[in-house]
Scaffold this active site. Sequence first.
Site, short mmCIF file in Angstrom:
data_model
loop_
_atom_site.label_atom_id
_atom_site.label_comp_id
_atom_site.label_asym_id
_atom_site.label_seq_id
_atom_site.Cartn_x
_atom_site.Cartn_y
_atom_site.Cartn_z
N SER A 1 0.83 -1.19 0.00
CA SER A 1 0.00 0.00 0.00
C SER A 1 0.87 1.25 0.00
O SER A 1 1.57 1.55 0.97
CB SER A 1 -0.92 0.01 1.23
N SER B 1 -5.65 4.85 8.31
CA SER B 1 -4.93 3.70 8.85
C SER B 1 -5.28 3.50 10.31
O SER B 1 -5.82 4.38 10.97
CB SER B 1 -3.41 3.90 8.70
N ASP C 1 -3.77 4.07 -3.49
CA ASP C 1 -5.10 4.58 -3.12
C ASP C 1 -5.31 6.01 -3.57
O ASP C 1 -4.45 6.88 -3.37
CB ASP C 1 -5.28 4.52 -1.61
N GLY D 1 -8.92 5.06 3.44
CA GLY D 1 -8.27 6.34 3.68
C GLY D 1 -7.70 6.57 5.06
O GLY D 1 -6.91 7.49 5.26
N ASP E 1 -8.21 -5.73 1.77
CA ASP E 1 -7.49 -4.47 1.96
C ASP E 1 -7.98 -3.77 3.22
O ASP E 1 -9.11 -3.31 3.27
CB ASP E 1 -7.71 -3.58 0.73
N HIS F 1 -0.12 -1.07 -4.53
CA HIS F 1 -1.53 -0.70 -4.41
C HIS F 1 -1.59 0.80 -4.10
O HIS F 1 -1.11 1.23 -3.05
CB HIS F 1 -2.20 -1.52 -3.31
N HIS G 1 -6.37 2.24 -6.94
CA HIS G 1 -7.67 2.00 -6.30
C HIS G 1 -8.41 3.32 -6.23
O HIS G 1 -8.06 4.20 -5.44
CB HIS G 1 -7.45 1.41 -4.90
#
Length: 229
Positions: A13, A150, A40, A148, A181, A38, A71
């Site tokens: 990520s 963590s 975002d 969005g 995810d 990945h 993504h």
Amino acid sequence: MDINLPMPAVSASVSCMDLGHFYNHIKKVEESSAAFFHYDVVDGKFNKCYILGDMLCEYLHNNTKLPVEVHLAVYDIDNYIDVFAGKGVDYIAVHYEAMEKPAIIFNKIKKLGMQPVLAYRADTPPQEDFVELARQCAWILKLTVNPGFSGQTIKPTAVEHIKMMKKMLDDNNVDKRIQADGNVNPATTKMLAEAGASIFTGGTSGLFVQNYSIEENIKKLLQPTKDFF
């Protein structure tokens, strides 16, 4: 780019990487067995935050040989597809909740030289059209937390949705994998694998744990899943 994903596979990520030392962190990921990046993108509407833009994505593409999955946790999908198609990405994940006509979106992504990934929010179960839509995509991305932010814990309903998805795919002989995810770490990968996930997106709680190399963290992530693959 078509990639043969390992079984199981781990993606990195980007939003959880050290962006202040981005190039060095890209190379550390490349030195590991991570399968792809990945990336975002959150528009402030799909979820109440803003994450990553197009310029950083272009930098990533220009400095890695690994595939990149973007993504799109956004609502104005068409414009974002146009923007990111020019950044050399390989996969575009688009949300079921944001598409009125998924087949048109999927075809646009393919015509622009990428492959679509079918994405679902943590609280969205698969609907009656799930299997047909899954057939048209590279794999399914299932969020297990809200996009969005963590540090969240996995939503139990999201795990149940993965089980439902896996059963629907198996019952219809559709060979598509499920990507989990959100809050993916050694304490959750066994549960996710048992539910049916075989691609795991690693972030702050699993892949980028300090004091360990990325490869060491991948091994810790996947060790609990060894009985399922």
